[in-house]
Design a protein around this motif. Sequence first.
Motif, PDB file in Angstrom:
ATOM      1  N   GLN A 105      -4.542   7.830   4.654  1.00 30.91           N
ATOM      2  CA  GLN A 105      -5.471   8.305   3.631  1.00 30.91           C
ATOM      3  C   GLN A 105      -5.829   7.243   2.601  1.00 30.91           C
ATOM      4  OE1 GLN A 105      -3.817  11.990   2.147  1.00 30.91           O
ATOM      5  NE2 GLN A 105      -3.993  12.963   4.154  1.00 30.91           N
ATOM      6  N   GLY A 106      -5.732   5.981   2.987  1.00 27.76           N
ATOM      7  CA  GLY A 106      -6.238   4.909   2.146  1.00 27.76           C
ATOM      8  C   GLY A 106      -7.732   4.747   2.385  1.00 27.76           C
ATOM      9  N   PHE A 137       0.850  -1.199   0.000  1.00 26.24           N
ATOM     10  CA  PHE A 137       0.000   0.000   0.000  1.00 26.24           C
ATOM     11  C   PHE A 137       0.886   1.249   0.000  1.00 26.24           C
ATOM     12  CE2 PHE A 137      -1.616   3.458   2.582  1.00 26.24           C
ATOM     13  CZ  PHE A 137      -2.772   3.815   1.895  1.00 26.24           C
ATOM     14  N   VAL A 138       1.873   1.285   0.866  1.00 25.41           N
ATOM     15  CA  VAL A 138       2.775   2.448   0.962  1.00 25.41           C
ATOM     16  C   VAL A 138       3.556   2.637  -0.343  1.00 25.41           C
ATOM     17  CG1 VAL A 138       4.813   3.353   2.150  1.00 25.41           C
ATOM     18  CG2 VAL A 138       2.917   2.414   3.482  1.00 25.41           C
ATOM     19  N   MET A 139       4.019   1.549  -0.927  1.00 26.37           N
ATOM     20  CA  MET A 139       4.779   1.660  -2.177  1.00 26.37           C
ATOM     21  C   MET A 139       3.908   2.221  -3.302  1.00 26.37           C
ATOM     22  SD  MET A 139       7.765   0.924  -1.244  1.00 26.37           S
ATOM     23  CE  MET A 139       8.510   1.100  -2.866  1.00 26.37           C
ATOM     24  N   THR A 159      -3.935  -2.630  11.442  1.00 25.58           N
ATOM     25  CA  THR A 159      -3.321  -2.241  10.173  1.00 25.58           C
ATOM     26  C   THR A 159      -4.318  -1.504   9.290  1.00 25.58           C
ATOM     27  OG1 THR A 159      -1.794  -4.106  10.295  1.00 25.58           O
ATOM     28  CG2 THR A 159      -2.106  -3.102   8.128  1.00 25.58           C
ATOM     29  N   LEU A 160      -5.564  -1.952   9.267  1.00 26.98           N
ATOM     30  CA  LEU A 160      -6.584  -1.233   8.510  1.00 26.98           C
ATOM     31  C   LEU A 160      -6.750   0.185   9.051  1.00 26.98           C
ATOM     32  CD1 LEU A 160      -9.212  -4.085   8.050  1.00 26.98           C
ATOM     33  CD2 LEU A 160      -7.536  -3.262   6.370  1.00 26.98           C
ATOM     34  N   ASP A 161      -6.659   0.349  10.370  1.00 30.39           N
ATOM     35  CA  ASP A 161      -6.703   1.688  10.971  1.00 30.39           C
ATOM     36  C   ASP A 161      -5.543   2.547  10.466  1.00 30.39           C
ATOM     37  OD1 ASP A 161      -8.939   1.000  12.512  1.00 30.39           O
ATOM     38  OD2 ASP A 161      -7.761   0.621  14.333  1.00 30.39           O
ATOM     39  N   ILE A 217      -7.488   1.822  -2.616  1.00 26.21           N
ATOM     40  CA  ILE A 217      -8.518   1.121  -1.857  1.00 26.21           C
ATOM     41  C   ILE A 217      -7.938  -0.194  -1.355  1.00 26.21           C
ATOM     42  CG2 ILE A 217     -10.770  -0.030  -2.030  1.00 26.21           C
ATOM     43  CD1 ILE A 217     -11.305   1.898  -4.461  1.00 26.21           C
ATOM     44  N   VAL A 218      -8.218  -0.515  -0.113  1.00 31.95           N
ATOM     45  CA  VAL A 218      -7.908  -1.835   0.430  1.00 31.95           C
ATOM     46  C   VAL A 218      -9.239  -2.476   0.774  1.00 31.95           C
ATOM     47  CG1 VAL A 218      -6.803  -3.114   2.302  1.00 31.95           C
ATOM     48  CG2 VAL A 218      -5.639  -1.130   1.288  1.00 31.95           C
TER      49      VAL A 218
END
Length: 183
Positions: A174-175, A136-138, A166-168, A149-150
Amino acid sequence: MKKLLVVIDYQKDFVDGALGFEKATALEDGIYNKINKYLREEDKVLFTYDTHKENYLESREGKNLPIVHCIEGSEGHNLYGKLKDFIGADNTLHYYKYGFGIAPKDMVKISQDIGEDIEVIEIVGVVTNICVISNFVMFQSQYRNAEIIVDASLCASFDESLHSKTLDVIEGLQGNVTNRINS
């Protein structure tokens, strides 16, 4: 709208192999259906493969997680179950990664392969608190204006508490976390 689905490490060793866990097994149909939806809409799907060499136990990761897994060329390195149907499929890309996240040099290659005009990137796969967040960060760093979006219902961890935390963190970065149920 140009979209990309990223399937993180949905490999045999993470589902029913060396590091397998029940919740990972339950993701198969949902991930498979989402991949088909993206491909029907002519969007691209990128698969990451956690990849290690025979000397895994000598690596930093191997010293911290001394369970041999996803050795390049092994059965455990392969995509799990029905996802094998997508090997070589049109509009799919397959990237080996030798750490938790895709290396920056590989992110440059990915942006050359799929373009830089991606508007939406959706991430699914395992393990939420290790490789999902790392990637996600990459992607967030490479695609600064894309919505990322996850899909929480199609991600899993062997530790439900870490999955939720982790979702938090992803939301804090800002995901957009969707389909979050009881976490």
